[in-house]
Write a protein that holds these residues in place. Structure first.
Motif, PDB file in Angstrom:
ATOM      1  N   ASP A  28       0.809  -1.221   0.000  1.00 30.24           N
ATOM      2  CA  ASP A  28       0.000   0.000   0.000  1.00 30.24           C
ATOM      3  C   ASP A  28       0.841   1.269   0.000  1.00 30.24           C
ATOM      4  O   ASP A  28       0.302   2.374   0.061  1.00 30.24           O
ATOM      5  CB  ASP A  28      -0.933   0.022   1.218  1.00 30.24           C
ATOM      6  CG  ASP A  28      -1.927  -1.129   1.212  1.00 30.24           C
ATOM      7  OD1 ASP A  28      -2.307  -1.564   0.108  1.00 30.24           O
ATOM      8  OD2 ASP A  28      -2.322  -1.583   2.294  1.00 30.24           O
ATOM      9  N   THR A  30       4.723   3.517  -1.114  1.00 26.55           N
ATOM     10  CA  THR A  30       5.948   3.670  -1.895  1.00 26.55           C
ATOM     11  C   THR A  30       7.064   4.044  -0.929  1.00 26.55           C
ATOM     12  O   THR A  30       6.841   4.756   0.052  1.00 26.55           O
ATOM     13  CB  THR A  30       5.803   4.764  -2.966  1.00 26.55           C
ATOM     14  OG1 THR A  30       5.446   6.005  -2.347  1.00 26.55           O
ATOM     15  CG2 THR A  30       4.722   4.386  -3.964  1.00 26.55           C
ATOM     16  N   LYS A  57      -0.043   5.060  -0.907  1.00 26.90           N
ATOM     17  CA  LYS A  57      -0.581   5.217  -2.254  1.00 26.90           C
ATOM     18  C   LYS A  57      -2.015   5.718  -2.166  1.00 26.90           C
ATOM     19  O   LYS A  57      -2.738   5.406  -1.216  1.00 26.90           O
ATOM     20  CB  LYS A  57      -0.551   3.880  -2.997  1.00 26.90           C
ATOM     21  CG  LYS A  57       0.843   3.322  -3.207  1.00 26.90           C
ATOM     22  CD  LYS A  57       0.792   1.960  -3.886  1.00 26.90           C
ATOM     23  CE  LYS A  57       2.175   1.376  -4.067  1.00 26.90           C
ATOM     24  NZ  LYS A  57       2.127   0.018  -4.666  1.00 26.90           N
ATOM     25  N   GLU A  58      -2.416   6.495  -3.128  1.00 28.37           N
ATOM     26  CA  GLU A  58      -3.777   7.020  -3.114  1.00 28.37           C
ATOM     27  C   GLU A  58      -4.765   5.911  -3.422  1.00 28.37           C
ATOM     28  O   GLU A  58      -4.677   5.252  -4.450  1.00 28.37           O
ATOM     29  CB  GLU A  58      -3.934   8.149  -4.134  1.00 28.37           C
ATOM     30  CG  GLU A  58      -3.145   9.403  -3.779  1.00 28.37           C
ATOM     31  CD  GLU A  58      -3.460  10.547  -4.726  1.00 28.37           C
ATOM     32  OE1 GLU A  58      -4.357  10.368  -5.589  1.00 28.37           O
ATOM     33  OE2 GLU A  58      -2.823  11.595  -4.609  1.00 28.37           O
ATOM     34  N   THR A  59      -5.687   5.714  -2.501  1.00 24.08           N
ATOM     35  CA  THR A  59      -6.738   4.710  -2.679  1.00 24.08           C
ATOM     36  C   THR A  59      -8.063   5.295  -2.238  1.00 24.08           C
ATOM     37  O   THR A  59      -8.119   6.227  -1.445  1.00 24.08           O
ATOM     38  CB  THR A  59      -6.465   3.441  -1.844  1.00 24.08           C
ATOM     39  OG1 THR A  59      -6.323   3.812  -0.467  1.00 24.08           O
ATOM     40  CG2 THR A  59      -5.184   2.755  -2.297  1.00 24.08           C
TER      41      THR A  59
END
Length: 245
Positions: A28, A30, A57-59
């Motif tokens: 999830d 970086t 990370k963008e979710t």
């Protein structure tokens, strides 16, 4: 907060701390790694450190994701060190293999250090709880539990090596953590009364995330003071501020 910066002796150590801070899995995030220059006497006996920046990370957030911030509804802010780790516990998968790996890892260390100790492993709410007893083992606790925390981290790395599902490990020696928690709660209440009476801001000594959560929890319902954290680990500290100045 969608990222944290952590300094560690190894990449694995720093990344694990960051994942716990963010309540995230490795897939999830970086990871950006920067090697710090070694410190020491003319470079001798110096150890390099790594600074990692771990970014979520963008979710798209779901209702289940929002439950991870349950501490906020109890009076906590959404700072990184005040987050609940319920997501990690829900995803923690414990089996006999993880228990055996944890026990063997600690037994090898104790054998190398010539320490006689008894290891008891149990499971509690998705957490692999390891209790160590023995007078000789007490020397592994260290100042304010620093050595104990390091040993817990190493045990967690050993258990979670080559695993798809994360196993949260909690290590205790001679019931140190319960004694430390009791001591921290008394200390928090004493400093809170002092802050309220003198109507001044009090900054506590740097603590690890586990100990900061204890302080925040102890004072979350206090009528006269509020708490928040400032700084970056390992120097991040709690600030106690009177509500009425």
């Amino acid at each position: 907060m969608n990222y944290v910066e952590i300094v560690g002796k190894t990449r694995e150590e720093a990344v694990e701390k960051a994942l716990l801070e963010l309540n995230a899995k490795i897939e999830d995030v970086t990871i950006d790694v920067e090697e710090q220059k070694p410190k020491g006497f003319f470079g001798f006996l110096a150890k390099k450190e790594l600074r990692v920046k771990v970014t979520l990370k963008e979710t798209k957030k779901t209702d289940e994701d929002l439950e991870d911030f349950s501490f906020a509804s109890k009076g906590f802010s959404l700072e990184d060190d005040k987050k609940d780790d319920s997501k990690i516990l829900k995803e923690s998968v414990i089996d006999e293999n993880s228990k055996e790996m944890a026990k063997k890892f600690l037994e090898d260390i104790f054998t190398t250090l010539e320490i006689n100790a008894e290891i008891n492993i149990s499971e509690n709410e998705g957490c692999l709880c390891i209790g160590v007893t023995g007078d000789e083992a007490s020397r592994l606790i260290g100042r304010r539990g620093e050595s104990l925390d390091s040993l817990q981290m190493l045990t967690g790395l050993a258990v979670n090596r080559d695993r798809d599902k994360y196993v949260k490990v909690l290590l205790d020696i001679e019931n140190y953590r319960a004694k430390r928690e009791e001591s921290l709660i008394k200390y928090a209440n004493k400093m809170a009364r002092q802050s309220a009476k003198q109507r001044r801001v009090i900054k506590l000594e740097p603590m690890n995330p586990y100990e900061r959560r204890i302080i925040h929890s102890a004072l979350q319902s206090d009528r006269y003071v509020k708490t928040y954290s400032e700084g970056k680990d390992p120097y991040r500290k709690i600030v106690i501020e009177p509500k009425y100045k």
